[in-house]
Design a protein around this motif. Structure first.
Motif, PDB file in Angstrom:
ATOM      1  N   VAL A  86      86.138  56.846 115.343  1.00  0.00           N
ATOM      2  CA  VAL A  86      86.902  55.977 116.224  1.00  0.00           C
ATOM      3  C   VAL A  86      86.318  56.017 117.638  1.00  0.00           C
ATOM      4  O   VAL A  86      86.253  57.071 118.265  1.00  0.00           O
ATOM      5  CB  VAL A  86      88.391  56.392 116.249  1.00  0.00           C
ATOM      6  CG1 VAL A  86      89.173  55.533 117.234  1.00  0.00           C
ATOM      7  CG2 VAL A  86      88.982  56.276 114.854  1.00  0.00           C
ATOM      8  N   VAL A  87      85.874  54.853 118.085  1.00  0.00           N
ATOM      9  CA  VAL A  87      85.426  54.664 119.463  1.00  0.00           C
ATOM     10  C   VAL A  87      85.895  53.289 119.914  1.00  0.00           C
ATOM     11  O   VAL A  87      86.159  52.415 119.089  1.00  0.00           O
ATOM     12  CB  VAL A  87      83.884  54.767 119.617  1.00  0.00           C
ATOM     13  CG1 VAL A  87      83.384  56.160 119.270  1.00  0.00           C
ATOM     14  CG2 VAL A  87      83.164  53.721 118.803  1.00  0.00           C
ATOM     15  N   GLU A  88      86.002  53.107 121.209  1.00  0.00           N
ATOM     16  CA  GLU A  88      86.354  51.812 121.772  1.00  0.00           C
ATOM     17  C   GLU A  88      85.146  51.326 122.554  1.00  0.00           C
ATOM     18  O   GLU A  88      84.890  51.780 123.657  1.00  0.00           O
ATOM     19  CB  GLU A  88      87.588  51.929 122.673  1.00  0.00           C
ATOM     20  CG  GLU A  88      87.985  50.633 123.340  1.00  0.00           C
ATOM     21  CD  GLU A  88      88.114  49.462 122.374  1.00  0.00           C
ATOM     22  OE1 GLU A  88      87.408  48.456 122.584  1.00  0.00           O
ATOM     23  OE2 GLU A  88      88.897  49.548 121.420  1.00  0.00           O
ATOM     24  N   LEU A  89      84.393  50.418 121.954  1.00  0.00           N
ATOM     25  CA  LEU A  89      83.138  49.973 122.550  1.00  0.00           C
ATOM     26  C   LEU A  89      83.339  49.090 123.775  1.00  0.00           C
ATOM     27  O   LEU A  89      82.412  48.901 124.558  1.00  0.00           O
ATOM     28  CB  LEU A  89      82.284  49.263 121.495  1.00  0.00           C
ATOM     29  CG  LEU A  89      81.833  50.163 120.340  1.00  0.00           C
ATOM     30  CD1 LEU A  89      81.162  49.336 119.256  1.00  0.00           C
ATOM     31  CD2 LEU A  89      80.904  51.253 120.846  1.00  0.00           C
ATOM     32  N   GLY A  90      84.530  48.547 123.935  1.00  0.00           N
ATOM     33  CA  GLY A  90      84.831  47.780 125.134  1.00  0.00           C
ATOM     34  C   GLY A  90      84.272  46.372 125.164  1.00  0.00           C
ATOM     35  O   GLY A  90      84.168  45.766 126.227  1.00  0.00           O
ATOM     36  N   TYR A  91      83.905  45.838 124.023  1.00  0.00           N
ATOM     37  CA  TYR A  91      83.409  44.465 124.000  1.00  0.00           C
ATOM     38  C   TYR A  91      84.575  43.508 124.221  1.00  0.00           C
ATOM     39  O   TYR A  91      85.635  43.652 123.624  1.00  0.00           O
ATOM     40  CB  TYR A  91      82.734  44.151 122.669  1.00  0.00           C
ATOM     41  CG  TYR A  91      81.491  44.971 122.393  1.00  0.00           C
ATOM     42  CD1 TYR A  91      80.516  45.135 123.364  1.00  0.00           C
ATOM     43  CD2 TYR A  91      81.293  45.569 121.166  1.00  0.00           C
ATOM     44  CE1 TYR A  91      79.377  45.888 123.120  1.00  0.00           C
ATOM     45  CE2 TYR A  91      80.149  46.316 120.900  1.00  0.00           C
ATOM     46  CZ  TYR A  91      79.200  46.469 121.890  1.00  0.00           C
ATOM     47  OH  TYR A  91      78.077  47.208 121.649  1.00  0.00           O
ATOM     48  N   ALA A  92      84.350  42.518 125.062  1.00  0.00           N
ATOM     49  CA  ALA A  92      85.379  41.518 125.339  1.00  0.00           C
ATOM     50  C   ALA A  92      85.417  40.502 124.204  1.00  0.00           C
ATOM     51  O   ALA A  92      84.385  40.191 123.606  1.00  0.00           O
ATOM     52  CB  ALA A  92      85.064  40.805 126.657  1.00  0.00           C
ATOM     53  N   PRO A  93      86.596  39.971 123.896  1.00  0.00           N
ATOM     54  CA  PRO A  93      86.654  38.905 122.894  1.00  0.00           C
ATOM     55  C   PRO A  93      85.738  37.760 123.307  1.00  0.00           C
ATOM     56  O   PRO A  93      85.593  37.459 124.489  1.00  0.00           O
ATOM     57  CB  PRO A  93      88.120  38.470 122.917  1.00  0.00           C
ATOM     58  CG  PRO A  93      88.863  39.646 123.463  1.00  0.00           C
ATOM     59  CD  PRO A  93      87.917  40.291 124.446  1.00  0.00           C
ATOM     60  N   ALA A  94      85.108  37.144 122.317  1.00  0.00           N
ATOM     61  CA  ALA A  94      84.155  36.065 122.580  1.00  0.00           C
ATOM     62  C   ALA A  94      84.353  34.945 121.568  1.00  0.00           C
ATOM     63  O   ALA A  94      84.811  35.176 120.452  1.00  0.00           O
ATOM     64  CB  ALA A  94      82.727  36.599 122.497  1.00  0.00           C
ATOM     65  N   VAL A  95      83.992  33.741 121.985  1.00  0.00           N
ATOM     66  CA  VAL A  95      84.051  32.595 121.086  1.00  0.00           C
ATOM     67  C   VAL A  95      82.800  32.631 120.214  1.00  0.00           C
ATOM     68  O   VAL A  95      81.680  32.605 120.722  1.00  0.00           O
ATOM     69  CB  VAL A  95      84.125  31.264 121.869  1.00  0.00           C
ATOM     70  CG1 VAL A  95      84.107  30.081 120.921  1.00  0.00           C
ATOM     71  CG2 VAL A  95      85.367  31.246 122.757  1.00  0.00           C
ATOM     72  N   PRO A  96      82.984  32.698 118.891  1.00  0.00           N
ATOM     73  CA  PRO A  96      81.820  32.788 118.007  1.00  0.00           C
ATOM     74  C   PRO A  96      81.175  31.427 117.780  1.00  0.00           C
ATOM     75  O   PRO A  96      81.788  30.391 118.061  1.00  0.00           O
ATOM     76  CB  PRO A  96      82.431  33.294 116.695  1.00  0.00           C
ATOM     77  CG  PRO A  96      83.794  32.667 116.689  1.00  0.00           C
ATOM     78  CD  PRO A  96      84.246  32.715 118.140  1.00  0.00           C
ATOM     79  N   TYR A 162      84.066  39.635 118.508  1.00  0.00           N
ATOM     80  CA  TYR A 162      83.395  40.370 119.578  1.00  0.00           C
ATOM     81  C   TYR A 162      81.900  40.323 119.287  1.00  0.00           C
ATOM     82  O   TYR A 162      81.492  40.342 118.132  1.00  0.00           O
ATOM     83  CB  TYR A 162      83.856  41.827 119.624  1.00  0.00           C
ATOM     84  CG  TYR A 162      85.360  41.939 119.695  1.00  0.00           C
ATOM     85  CD1 TYR A 162      86.003  41.980 120.923  1.00  0.00           C
ATOM     86  CD2 TYR A 162      86.127  41.963 118.533  1.00  0.00           C
ATOM     87  CE1 TYR A 162      87.388  42.058 120.995  1.00  0.00           C
ATOM     88  CE2 TYR A 162      87.506  42.041 118.591  1.00  0.00           C
ATOM     89  CZ  TYR A 162      88.130  42.085 119.828  1.00  0.00           C
ATOM     90  OH  TYR A 162      89.501  42.149 119.888  1.00  0.00           O
ATOM     91  N   ARG A 163      81.106  40.291 120.331  1.00  0.00           N
ATOM     92  CA  ARG A 163      79.650  40.286 120.163  1.00  0.00           C
ATOM     93  C   ARG A 163      79.100  41.593 120.711  1.00  0.00           C
ATOM     94  O   ARG A 163      79.252  41.885 121.898  1.00  0.00           O
ATOM     95  CB  ARG A 163      79.022  39.095 120.887  1.00  0.00           C
ATOM     96  CG  ARG A 163      77.558  38.925 120.554  1.00  0.00           C
ATOM     97  CD  ARG A 163      77.044  37.610 121.114  1.00  0.00           C
ATOM     98  NE  ARG A 163      75.680  37.381 120.708  1.00  0.00           N
ATOM     99  CZ  ARG A 163      74.619  37.724 121.447  1.00  0.00           C
ATOM    100  NH1 ARG A 163      74.785  38.301 122.607  1.00  0.00           N
ATOM    101  NH2 ARG A 163      73.410  37.476 121.003  1.00  0.00           N
ATOM    102  N   ALA A 164      78.480  42.381 119.833  1.00  0.00           N
ATOM    103  CA  ALA A 164      77.897  43.661 120.230  1.00  0.00           C
ATOM    104  C   ALA A 164      76.656  43.438 121.089  1.00  0.00           C
ATOM    105  O   ALA A 164      76.082  42.340 121.109  1.00  0.00           O
ATOM    106  CB  ALA A 164      77.532  44.480 118.985  1.00  0.00           C
ATOM    107  N   ASP A 165      76.235  44.484 121.770  1.00  0.00           N
ATOM    108  CA  ASP A 165      75.055  44.414 122.638  1.00  0.00           C
ATOM    109  C   ASP A 165      73.820  43.907 121.903  1.00  0.00           C
ATOM    110  O   ASP A 165      72.942  43.298 122.498  1.00  0.00           O
ATOM    111  CB  ASP A 165      74.729  45.797 123.213  1.00  0.00           C
ATOM    112  CG  ASP A 165      75.797  46.291 124.159  1.00  0.00           C
ATOM    113  OD1 ASP A 165      76.456  45.463 124.817  1.00  0.00           O
ATOM    114  OD2 ASP A 165      75.972  47.518 124.245  1.00  0.00           O
ATOM    115  N   LEU A 170      81.382  40.950 115.453  1.00  0.00           N
ATOM    116  CA  LEU A 170      82.346  41.876 114.881  1.00  0.00           C
ATOM    117  C   LEU A 170      83.719  41.231 114.818  1.00  0.00           C
ATOM    118  O   LEU A 170      84.097  40.473 115.714  1.00  0.00           O
ATOM    119  CB  LEU A 170      82.432  43.142 115.755  1.00  0.00           C
ATOM    120  CG  LEU A 170      81.110  43.827 116.095  1.00  0.00           C
ATOM    121  CD1 LEU A 170      81.307  44.877 117.178  1.00  0.00           C
ATOM    122  CD2 LEU A 170      80.509  44.447 114.847  1.00  0.00           C
ATOM    123  N   THR A 171      84.459  41.538 113.753  1.00  0.00           N
ATOM    124  CA  THR A 171      85.843  41.096 113.620  1.00  0.00           C
ATOM    125  C   THR A 171      86.553  42.091 112.714  1.00  0.00           C
ATOM    126  O   THR A 171      85.916  42.887 112.022  1.00  0.00           O
ATOM    127  CB  THR A 171      85.927  39.645 113.088  1.00  0.00           C
ATOM    128  OG1 THR A 171      87.280  39.177 113.218  1.00  0.00           O
ATOM    129  CG2 THR A 171      85.461  39.535 111.654  1.00  0.00           C
TER     130      THR A 171
END
Length: 188
Positions: A86-96, A162-165, A170-171
């Motif tokens: 469990v980690v919180e990567l902090g990615y902001a929601p994004a429009v796919p 969410y879009r990773a670096d 991700l969903t």
């Protein structure tokens, strides 16, 4: 700098400790999945693993999937996504994009089409922005099948993305109603 075989071996080790089992090297990830570079190198050496700062930079820089990310100050490292811890990567929601893809194998296709895509042991479902990447992912464990995801409809109906670096989407899950078989599989 490093032979390909050694780069692959060390990359797999980094994936293990930064995504799934940090205790394997006696590490603890912070809430966002980061660990200090010096601590990682020290613990690797303590476990008789030859990993230098230069080798680590080479692995991060040459990873075709950009699995790892260094902090802006280069003092910390984490995996971009794929965690079972469990980690919180902090990615902001994004429009796919309107369509995303998921690579799997033929043996899992029927179950996925019935039950949808679940995150299983990971924190989120991983999706690709292009067919070729999804096909490559699916081919790791057998005959690949690439599923199309109606991401636009999912997003419009309230599913967060969410879009990773490293560009992986991700969903939480992909319900079966948003999945389409590839054209060649639908005809079979």
């Amino acid at each position: 700098m490093l032979p390909d075989k050694e780069t692959t071996r060390l990359s797999k080790l980094l994936s293990l400790v930064l995504r799934h089992d940090p205790a394997h090297l006696g590490l603890t990830l912070d809430e966002q999945g980061w660990v200090g570079v010096e601590e990682l190198l020290r613990q690797a050496q303590a476990h008789k693993i030859n990993l230098t700062h230069e080798m680590l930079l080479h692995i991060v820089d040459t990873s075709p999937k950009q699995r790892f990310r260094l902090s802006d100050d280069q003092q910390r490292i984490r995996a971009s996504q794929g965690h079972s811890v469990v980690v919180e990567l902090g990615y902001a929601p994004a429009v796919p994009p309107a369509v995303l893809y998921h690579g799997t194998t033929a043996r899992h296709q029927a179950q996925i089409m019935r039950e949808g895509l679940q995150k299983m042991s990971r924190q989120q479902v991983h999706l690709s922005a292009d067919h070729a990447t999804a096909r490559q992912v699916g081919s790791r464990h057998g005959a690949p099948v690439v599923l199309r995801i109606d991401a636009a409809r999912m997003h419009a109906e309230g599913h967060a993305f969410y879009r990773a670096d490293n560009g992986v989407w991700l969903t939480e899950e992909v319900p079966a109603r948003y999945l389409q078989l590839p054209d060649d599989a639908a005809a079979a």
